[in-house]
Write an enzyme that holds these catalytic residues in place. Structure first.
Site, short mmCIF file in Angstrom:
data_model
loop_
_atom_site.label_atom_id
_atom_site.label_comp_id
_atom_site.label_asym_id
_atom_site.label_seq_id
_atom_site.Cartn_x
_atom_site.Cartn_y
_atom_site.Cartn_z
N CYS A 222 0.97 -1.29 0.02
CA CYS A 222 0.07 0.03 0.00
C CYS A 222 1.01 1.14 -0.12
O CYS A 222 1.65 1.40 1.06
CB CYS A 222 -0.90 0.09 1.22
SG CYS A 222 -1.96 1.48 1.40
N CYS B 266 -3.20 6.91 -4.88
CA CYS B 266 -2.84 5.23 -4.81
C CYS B 266 -1.53 5.21 -5.24
O CYS B 266 -1.18 4.87 -6.56
CB CYS B 266 -4.09 4.28 -5.63
SG CYS B 266 -3.90 2.87 -5.20
O1 PYC Z 1 -1.85 3.62 -2.05
O2 PYC Z 1 -1.43 1.52 -2.84
C1 PYC Z 1 -2.25 2.35 -2.27
C2 PYC Z 1 -3.49 1.81 -1.78
C3 PYC Z 1 -3.89 0.61 -2.04
C4 PYC Z 1 -5.15 0.91 -1.38
C5 PYC Z 1 -5.38 2.00 -0.93
N1 PYC Z 1 -4.28 2.84 -1.07
#
Ligand code: PYC
Length: 309
Positions: free
Chosen positions: A85, A234
């Site tokens: 994550c 993300c």
């Molecule tokens: O930032 O990789 C990320 C992530 C995965 C799920 C929520 N954030």
């Protein structure tokens, strides 16, 4: 249970410093499997209301196997244990700095997907050099009942993504229809049998749109396994996105771009070529600590394990 909450570009991370289940001392991937199969109640109690909040990701600290790592960490959302994550890693670095456990400089964390390197630039700003990321299936078309066909790439960045152009404007006002469409696309990917080399199913969907800001390459909506949207751009999704851009010759090694989340928070993204044909992404973002608290799980609390209705 001692926890520290932070947010990375608006996306919350809850670091669990003690009181978690004993997952043994095997490989982190095996410990992650045990967490998902045998400790769902623990995960629910941490992330679901009334203690948790929508979108929150848990970061359970564990002993690393690699002695060069400051810590091992297993991330989980309200539905699934995650391979890696990115926003959680930025949040964890800022949390460890807040505790005085790491200084400005370079450190390593061990995750189920592999070892990642972090550069802590100041108390809030972190670069994450992720595991090698790659396109798994380019240009796949899936059919969504009533919505038509969607062509996109399945790519890996520590989690498994389907990435397509968004037919809906990517803006905060459109979060409900974006969520609904992304859930349908993920189901269509499952129905079509789209999978990684060991049968891994798509767990995140990126609907990629334009940003109103010229300096930003794309504004991406990201659906997480728990059907919440990522408030940050993300980290693992940006890594998978970098692999797709590189494979299409749309981003050169070392070139830096900015990606935005659906709520307008941003990451800087670049990559170097990987050794197995993929890319080694580097993501820079900011996190802020919000709370340093102790969770209480009273025996007589009717919602001790969270609201799971
Ligand atoms: O930032 O990789 C990320 C992530 C995965 C799920 C929520 N954030």
């Amino acid at each position: 249970m001692h926890v520290i909450d932070s947010h990375t570009g608006g996306m919350p991370t809850r670091v669990i410093l003690d009181g978690g289940p004993d997952l043994g001392s095997g490989p982190l991937s095996a410990r992650a499997t045990e967490l998902s199969e045998d400790h769902q109640e623990f995960c629910n109690a941490i992330l679901f209301e009334p203690r948790g909040q929508a979108g929150m990701v848990g970061a359970l600290l564990v002993e690393p196997i690699d002695p060069d790592c400051v810590t091992g960490v297993i991330y989980f959302d309200a539905d699934a244990v995650l391979g890696m994550c990115g926003h959680g890693t930025i949040g964890l670095a800022v949390t460890l700095a807040h505790l005085g456990r790491i200084d400005i400089g370079t450190h390593k964390f061990e995750t189920p997907a592999g070892v990642v390197t972090i550069d802590l630039h100041d108390n809030n700003t972190v670069s994450v050099t992720n595991i090698e990321s790659r396109v798994v299936h380019p240009d796949v078309t899936v059919e969504v009942k009533g919505q038509g066909t969607f062509t996109g790439d399945m790519a890996y960045g520590g989690n498994w993504f389907f990435i397509a152009r968004s037919p809906i404007e990517v803006s905060a006002e459109q979060i409900p229809p974006l969520t609904e469409l992304a859930v349908q696309i993920r189901a269509a990917c499952h129905q079509a049998g789209l999978a990684g080399p060991d049968g891994q199913r798509v767990d995140h969907v990126i609907l990629s749109g334009d940003s109103p800001c010229d300096a930003v390459l794309r504004r991406n909506f990201v659906l997480c396994p728990d059907d919440e949207y990522d408030r940050s751009p993300c980290g693992t999704g940006s890594s998978a996105f970098a692999a797709c851009l590189a494979a299409k010759d749309q981003l050169a090694a070392g070139e830096e771009i900015t990606l935005e989340s659906v709520i307008g928070s941003s990451y800087q993204l670049s990559y170097q070529p990987g050794s197995a044909g993929g890319v080694i992404p580097r993501i820079t973002g900011q996190a802020h600590v919000m709370a340093d608290s102790r969770l209480i799980f009273a025996e007589n609390d009717p919602f001790r394990s969270g609201i799971t209705l």
